[in-house]
Structure formats: structure tokens, C-alpha cells
Design a protein around this motif. Structure first.
Motif, PDB file in Angstrom:
ATOM      1  N   ALA A   1      34.824   9.860   1.179  1.00 30.17           N
ATOM      2  CA  ALA A   1      35.386  10.378   2.505  1.00 30.17           C
ATOM      3  C   ALA A   1      34.585   9.991   3.780  1.00 30.17           C
ATOM      4  O   ALA A   1      34.954   9.626   4.797  1.00 30.17           O
ATOM      5  CB  ALA A   1      35.891  11.866   2.418  1.00 30.17           C
TER       6      ALA A   1
ATOM      7  N   ALA B   1      34.151   6.490   4.552  1.00 28.29           N
ATOM      8  CA  ALA B   1      35.260   6.022   5.418  1.00 28.29           C
ATOM      9  C   ALA B   1      35.269   6.463   6.848  1.00 28.29           C
ATOM     10  O   ALA B   1      35.748   5.956   7.777  1.00 28.29           O
ATOM     11  CB  ALA B   1      36.603   6.591   4.473  1.00 28.29           C
TER      12      ALA B   1
ATOM     13  N   LEU C   1      35.003   4.347  10.541  1.00 21.96           N
ATOM     14  CA  LEU C   1      36.122   4.558  11.538  1.00 21.96           C
ATOM     15  C   LEU C   1      35.351   4.818  13.049  1.00 21.96           C
ATOM     16  O   LEU C   1      35.526   4.173  13.786  1.00 21.96           O
ATOM     17  CB  LEU C   1      37.227   5.457  11.130  1.00 21.96           C
ATOM     18  CG  LEU C   1      38.138   5.489  12.414  1.00 21.96           C
ATOM     19  CD1 LEU C   1      38.812   3.943  12.619  1.00 21.96           C
ATOM     20  CD2 LEU C   1      39.088   6.410  12.008  1.00 21.96           C
TER      21      LEU C   1
ATOM     22  N   ASP D   1      44.737   5.951  13.886  1.00 22.64           N
ATOM     23  CA  ASP D   1      43.681   5.712  12.774  1.00 22.64           C
ATOM     24  C   ASP D   1      43.243   6.940  12.259  1.00 22.64           C
ATOM     25  O   ASP D   1      42.777   7.051  11.011  1.00 22.64           O
ATOM     26  CB  ASP D   1      42.809   4.890  13.296  1.00 22.64           C
ATOM     27  CG  ASP D   1      43.174   3.270  13.496  1.00 22.64           C
ATOM     28  OD1 ASP D   1      44.125   2.945  12.701  1.00 22.64           O
ATOM     29  OD2 ASP D   1      42.297   2.707  13.950  1.00 22.64           O
TER      30      ASP D   1
ATOM     31  N   GLU E   1      44.487   9.739  12.102  1.00 25.64           N
ATOM     32  CA  GLU E   1      45.344  10.500  11.101  1.00 25.64           C
ATOM     33  C   GLU E   1      45.499   9.820   9.774  1.00 25.64           C
ATOM     34  O   GLU E   1      45.807  10.345   8.769  1.00 25.64           O
ATOM     35  CB  GLU E   1      47.086  10.796  11.751  1.00 25.64           C
ATOM     36  CG  GLU E   1      46.801  11.401  13.301  1.00 25.64           C
ATOM     37  CD  GLU E   1      46.194  12.686  12.937  1.00 25.64           C
ATOM     38  OE1 GLU E   1      46.240  13.554  11.809  1.00 25.64           O
ATOM     39  OE2 GLU E   1      45.262  13.080  14.020  1.00 25.64           O
ATOM     40  N   ARG E   2      45.436   8.475  10.022  1.00 28.17           N
ATOM     41  CA  ARG E   2      45.317   7.638   8.644  1.00 28.17           C
ATOM     42  C   ARG E   2      44.362   8.004   7.702  1.00 28.17           C
ATOM     43  O   ARG E   2      44.359   8.277   6.505  1.00 28.17           O
ATOM     44  CB  ARG E   2      45.452   6.231   9.078  1.00 28.17           C
ATOM     45  CG  ARG E   2      46.890   5.814   9.514  1.00 28.17           C
ATOM     46  CD  ARG E   2      46.750   4.289   9.916  1.00 28.17           C
ATOM     47  NE  ARG E   2      48.035   3.759  10.507  1.00 28.17           N
ATOM     48  CZ  ARG E   2      48.085   3.461  11.843  1.00 28.17           C
ATOM     49  NH1 ARG E   2      47.111   3.245  12.240  1.00 28.17           N
ATOM     50  NH2 ARG E   2      49.381   3.261  12.246  1.00 28.17           N
ATOM     51  N   LEU E   3      42.977   8.121   8.532  1.00 26.71           N
ATOM     52  CA  LEU E   3      41.881   8.516   7.683  1.00 26.71           C
ATOM     53  C   LEU E   3      41.812   9.672   7.064  1.00 26.71           C
ATOM     54  O   LEU E   3      41.707   9.828   5.832  1.00 26.71           O
ATOM     55  CB  LEU E   3      40.586   8.385   8.675  1.00 26.71           C
ATOM     56  CG  LEU E   3      39.364   9.106   8.359  1.00 26.71           C
ATOM     57  CD1 LEU E   3      38.835   7.737   7.239  1.00 26.71           C
ATOM     58  CD2 LEU E   3      38.290   9.240   9.475  1.00 26.71           C
TER      59      LEU E   3
ATOM     60  N   ALA F   1      44.680  11.447   6.201  1.00 33.22           N
ATOM     61  CA  ALA F   1      45.706  11.458   5.102  1.00 33.22           C
ATOM     62  C   ALA F   1      45.129  10.514   3.946  1.00 33.22           C
ATOM     63  O   ALA F   1      45.263  10.823   2.658  1.00 33.22           O
ATOM     64  CB  ALA F   1      46.902  10.695   5.568  1.00 33.22           C
ATOM     65  N   PHE F   2      44.415   9.381   3.975  1.00 40.14           N
ATOM     66  CA  PHE F   2      43.661   8.650   3.209  1.00 40.14           C
ATOM     67  C   PHE F   2      42.736   9.532   2.291  1.00 40.14           C
ATOM     68  O   PHE F   2      42.919   9.606   1.217  1.00 40.14           O
ATOM     69  CB  PHE F   2      43.043   7.582   3.874  1.00 40.14           C
ATOM     70  CG  PHE F   2      42.322   6.528   2.784  1.00 40.14           C
ATOM     71  CD1 PHE F   2      42.979   5.434   2.650  1.00 40.14           C
ATOM     72  CD2 PHE F   2      40.922   6.904   2.415  1.00 40.14           C
ATOM     73  CE1 PHE F   2      42.287   4.528   1.746  1.00 40.14           C
ATOM     74  CE2 PHE F   2      40.242   5.803   1.367  1.00 40.14           C
ATOM     75  CZ  PHE F   2      40.962   4.672   1.036  1.00 40.14           C
ATOM     76  N   CYS F   3      41.905  10.183   2.775  1.00 39.75           N
ATOM     77  CA  CYS F   3      40.854  11.200   2.238  1.00 39.75           C
ATOM     78  C   CYS F   3      41.344  12.255   1.471  1.00 39.75           C
ATOM     79  O   CYS F   3      40.952  12.395   0.307  1.00 39.75           O
ATOM     80  CB  CYS F   3      39.914  11.381   3.281  1.00 39.75           C
ATOM     81  SG  CYS F   3      38.901  10.116   3.924  1.00 39.75           S
TER      82      CYS F   3
END
Lengths: 220, 220
Positions: B174, B177, B181, B200, B202-204, B206-208
DNA sequence: GTCTATATGTAGATAGAC
DNA sequence: GTCTATCTACATATAGAC
């Protein structure tokens, strides 16, 4: 940044076998030294000493420091891409693969090459350097972006409705996590002392696959 | 690697206001130059020129290149940790938070500081340099690991049954990532041309968050 | 192709006047 | 504390003998 070897323009005849061996020794040494110290931290002299060659020889075969670095990056790039694309084909052979299989096709070949082969572990550090440094953007675009496009396209097909930006962002996050594990597994050890490292690759793939699916629907 | 300023040992008296301003200018310049060129790529002379100070002044206030770098890393570390821990407290205020809230508490403060403040964006590059380079391991251990332990502990509590190794691995993924970014959003742009970068973060997150949950049960 | 010797620039660090 | 001048070391790169 100059990265073309002078001999590319006016190569008179095929190099001898001994010359090719010398060139390989120089590239092998450059790979080790660049991996260990970074581009600016490495010196031609370090590389010459590591190769057991005189400094002038490194210049002759490398064509300057930047060109030498570019050559070390280029040398294994095609083999890596080919392994990844072959793995993707295998995953696709029986109908549409799952996201996890696509992520695995991208990541597993690199770990398999790196396992037990120091040269590929060093190469992973070069890839990490190139990815993190805007100065090598052209190099990354030439050697890594085409394969990235293929995988992003495949992932986009598997996450319908996700904007391309979301898939690309997820891919970048996944690559960063992969490079972190490839180049500094020791960092995990520091935070979880004593535990073994078996299973980290599976954790990475599960992490990234779930992240890609979740990220595809976020941020819009 | 020597990172202690000489004056730490025998400071005679409090520095004048002008001296403090000079020191700040030197650290500000060092932050910009180290962020742009890395530790080995930066030179004391670059930093002196950027600060509008003579070279000797940079040595005097910085105590050598390595010490100067360590000071730039240390300078903002406490403020960053404090912001993160405060955000975690807020998330915890109403009972056990969700994984996504814990990840957000770790990441959002850094992005909020970096938004509109070039100095914090440069600082993010320094953090990425420290994280990627084993040479600065002690620096990372001193300034970042304690906060990491707190967040890993919290995440472990929220994913019962997951081995600590799995949580630590997910945390490292995490952080990688996040730094990708923070320091090179342009890489996403290359792979998804034309799209905007809203969302981006929020995407990060959610991704993590999804990755941490999925990774907790994998690899065993 | 190989290797020695060297040219030219610049790095980090310091000494000492002010 | 500040700033000039300088020390010493080593960087990349090249020229030219073999």
C-alpha cells in the motif's frame, strides 16, 4: 540523454567472439553496479573494476555511462515481455481469464526469473530505477509500455464499465507493489520480524487483483 | 553514514534569527534539489545556488551532504506522523473503524498537505527515495517505522486470523502504491492519455483497502 | 579490439579573513 | 555567522600506442 552506441551507425564488421564476451562481461558488471548504487551513484570505474576490464574498455563497449545504462535495461526487456505475454496467452487459452490470472501472468514470470538468478534480481532493481525516475521515461516508454498496454487492455475487458483511467491507475499501483516486493522484501521483514517470506508472491497477486476490481468502481 | 550535525555536540549558544532564516533557506533548497535529482545526483553547489547562499554556508548549516539530507527528511517527519495519528484517532472515535478508514487515515493527510504545497510534494519524493534505498534504512526506521507499526497493529486487529506477515506485506504494498501516486501521477497519464486525475486518491484507497483484506487471507 | 595515459571538469570539504 | 579561496580526490571521456 544520449543512449545510442556509436558503433550503431558505422559498424564495419561483425564483432569477434572475444569482443562479444567482453561486452557481456561489461554489461553484467554494469547491471550489478547500477542495481547496487543507482545511476548517479555508480561510476564507470566501479563497473570496470567489477568487470575486470580497463576503464577505456567500458567506455568503448558501453558508449558512455547513459548509453551503458540504457543497454542494460534493454538487454533483458524483450525476454521479460515475451515471458509475460506467453503467460497471458496461456491464461487466455481457455476462455476469458479472471483478473487474478491476468495479474499472475504479468507478475509470476518476473519472480520465476528472479528466483535463484541474481542477475534478474539486479535487473528488477534497474526496472524500479527506471520506473521511479522521470529522466528515463523514454526508456520506459520504449521497453515497458507496449506490454503494459496489452495487460491494461485485457484488464479493462474484464472490468466492464471501469474508466480506462481507473484501470491504468490500478495497473500503476500494482506495478509499484510488485517492484517493492521484488527489490526490497527486507522492508517487510523489518515490520514483521522473524516471519518467513513464503507466500508473499501469492499475497501480492491477491492484493493487486482485489485492488484492481475494487479500484475499477471507485473515484468516479 | 554520518548524519549528525557537528553543532549538536558543542552548541555554545542559541543561533540568531538571521542564522535560523539562513538554515531554513538551506533546508528548503536542499529539499527541492534532493527531490529533483536524488541524493547522488544532487550537489552541494546546486543546493547553494538554489538557496542563494555561498557553498561554505551550506556546509556550515548542513554539516555535510548526508547530514543535510537526513535533516530534510527529519524536518517534516513529525508533522506528517502527527497528522496521520490524529486522523486515525478521529476514525477510531466512533468504535472500530473499517479497513478503508484506516487506510484513508494513513494516506489522506499526506495528499492534503501535498495539494497546493510544492514543499510537501518534494518531501514525498524524499520519502520515496528513503523507502527505496537500503542506505537510508536507519533513517526510515527512526522516522517512519513507529507510525507504520501503529497502523499495522490497527489493521491486524481489523483482519483477525491474518498472520502479521500478511498484514505487513499488504502495508508495504500500500505504501508503494501511495508513493507512486504522490510522486509520479504522470505515469498514469501516459497509460491513460487525456483523462483527468480527479478521483485517483479515492481509487488508491479503495485499491489498498480491498487488497489488504484479500491479501490477509492469501499465501498461507 | 584492447589498454595506458591523460585531458578536463567538478565533486565534497575546509581554512581562515572578515 | 558569513563568505572567499582553495585543497584533494575522483568523475567522464578521449587520444593514441599496440
Amino acid at each position: 540523454m544520449v543512449t545510442g552506441h556509436p558503433s550503431d551507425r558505422a559498424r564495419k564488421r561483425a564483432p569477434s567472439r572475444r569482443a562479444l564476451e567482453t561486452r557481456d562481461r561489461v554489461l553484467d558488471a554494469a547491471e550489478r553496479v547500477f542495481a547496487a548504487r543507482g545511476f548517479d551513484g555508480a561510476t564507470i570505474r566501479d563497473i570496470a573494476a567489477e568487470a575486470g576490464e580497463p576503464v577505456g574498455s567500458v567506455h568503448h563497449h558501453g558508449g558512455g555511462k547513459a548509453c551503458l545504462f540504457a543497454q542494460t535495461v534493454a538487454r533483458r526487456a524483450e525476454a521479460l515481455s515475451a515471458a509475460r505475454l506467453a503467460a497471458l496467452e496461456t491464461a487466455r487459452a481457455e476462455g476469458p481469464p479472471r483478473v487474478e490470472a491476468v495479474v499472475g501472468a504479468f507478475m509470476r514470470p518476473f519472480f520465476e526469473l528472479a528466483e535463484g538468478d541474481r542477475r534478474w534480481r539486479d535487473y528488477a532493481r534497474l526496472v524500479a530505477l527506471v520506473s521511479a525516475d522521470a529522466r528515463w521515461r523514454d526508456l520506459a516508454a520504449e521497453w515497458f509500455d507496449p506490454t503494459a498496454e496489452v495487460f491494461i487492455g485485457e484488464l479493462a475487458r474484464l472490468t466492464p464499465g471501469a474508466p480506462r483511467r481507473a484501470v491504468a491507475a490500478g495497473f500503476v499501483f500494482a506495478v509499484s507493489a510488485m517492484l517493492a516486493l521484488l527489490t526490497s522484501a527486507g522492508r517487510i521483514e523489518t515490520l514483521a520480524p522473524g516471519a518467513a517470506d513464503e507466500g508473499d508472491l501469492e499475497r501480492l497477486i491477491a492484493f493487486c487483483a482485489a485492488g484492481l476490481v475494487a479500484g475499477a468502481g471507485a473515484g468516479d
